[in-house]
Design a protein around this motif. Structure first.
Motif, PDB file in Angstrom:
ATOM      1  N   ALA A 179      20.887   6.775  11.893  1.00 36.14           N
ATOM      2  CA  ALA A 179      22.091   7.962  12.030  1.00 36.14           C
ATOM      3  C   ALA A 179      20.990   8.190  13.775  1.00 36.14           C
ATOM      4  O   ALA A 179      21.719   8.919  14.706  1.00 36.14           O
ATOM      5  CB  ALA A 179      21.736   9.420  11.667  1.00 36.14           C
ATOM      6  N   ILE A 189      20.655  14.290  13.661  1.00 43.89           N
ATOM      7  CA  ILE A 189      20.431  13.025  12.459  1.00 43.89           C
ATOM      8  C   ILE A 189      20.930  13.809  11.514  1.00 43.89           C
ATOM      9  O   ILE A 189      21.789  12.943  10.371  1.00 43.89           O
ATOM     10  CB  ILE A 189      18.827  13.464  12.578  1.00 43.89           C
ATOM     11  N   LEU A 192      24.950  13.493  11.349  1.00 40.55           N
ATOM     12  CA  LEU A 192      25.784  11.955  10.675  1.00 40.55           C
ATOM     13  C   LEU A 192      24.745  11.469   9.894  1.00 40.55           C
ATOM     14  O   LEU A 192      26.075  10.603   9.525  1.00 40.55           O
ATOM     15  CB  LEU A 192      24.515  11.342  12.691  1.00 40.55           C
ATOM     16  N   ALA A 193      24.453  11.658   9.587  1.00 38.85           N
ATOM     17  CA  ALA A 193      23.593  11.035   8.736  1.00 38.85           C
ATOM     18  C   ALA A 193      24.690  11.308   6.995  1.00 38.85           C
ATOM     19  O   ALA A 193      25.067  10.346   6.087  1.00 38.85           O
ATOM     20  CB  ALA A 193      21.940  10.991   7.756  1.00 38.85           C
ATOM     21  N   SER A 196      27.859   9.803   6.669  1.00 39.19           N
ATOM     22  CA  SER A 196      27.338   8.510   6.694  1.00 39.19           C
ATOM     23  C   SER A 196      28.485   8.650   5.356  1.00 39.19           C
ATOM     24  O   SER A 196      29.124   7.079   4.630  1.00 39.19           O
ATOM     25  CB  SER A 196      27.170   7.800   7.053  1.00 39.19           C
TER      26      SER A 196
END
Length: 200
Positions: A179, A189, A192-193, A196
């Protein structure tokens, strides 16, 4: 017990090095992962240490990172693994990479290390799984912050947060790195992680 040394690097020749601490020369053995990050001879360095007392000798081992020492100590508890083999493992991969091999039962990667056969690799996977979870999680979560400053701090903070949320260290590191584009805050980060894992 000697837990840490800070002094002038007098000599380095793998696997041994010497530190001058207040006029006393300490001889240590260290893995290549530590040698790669040592400063030039004559400069000051701090090493995390482990003192092994045997009937015939007292040996001091030095590590750049706490995560490497934690892994070294846990490897010594594995049946058939001594200090030499533990140093060889740490010379071939860092603690985070080893944790990933154990997590995904990557026996093939472990057998590429010197002195590690298939049976030993399988034993490492079985015996280290619980130890990694119980004792290495804090050190691995902070490994990124130990290795580099600046924008890597955001990545380290993100890994720590993901571990706190229940992700395994290896998964947290992989997710955070995927990320991270090198210019995000830890909050971005993490967002976004997690996206996912659970895409909208």
């Amino acid at each position: 017990m000697i837990g840490r040394l800070r002094g002038q690097l007098v000599h380095k020749q793998p696997p041994r090095l010497m530190l001058d601490v207040g006029g006393v020369g300490y001889e240590l053995e260290a893995p290549m992962s530590t040698f790669y990050e040592l400063p030039a001879v004559g400069e000051t360095v701090t090493l995390i240490t482990h003192l092994a007392v045997r009937e015939d000798a007292q040996v001091l081992y030095g590590f750049i990172r706490e995560s490497d020492r934690a892994l070294f100590r846990n490897l010594l508890k594995v049946t058939g693994v001594g200090a030499r083999m533990a140093l060889a493992i740490l010379s071939g991969m860092d603690a985070a990479r080893f944790a990933q091999c154990v997590e995904y039962e990557d026996v093939a990667a472990l057998t590429k290390l010197p002195g590690i056969g298939k049976k030993t690799a399988q034993r490492l996977v079985v015996e280290m799984r619980d130890r990694l979870e119980a004792t290495l999680t804090p050190a691995l979560a902070g490994a990124a912050s130990e290795s580099a400053p600046g924008t890597d701090q955001a990545l380290a903070d993100a890994v720590s947060a993901l571990v706190a949320l229940g992700f395994r260290p290896a998964d947290a590191t992989r997710m955070a790195r995927a990320a991270d584009d090198g210019a995000k805050t830890s909050e971005e980060i993490i967002r976004l992680a997690l996206r996912s894992v659970n895409p909208a």
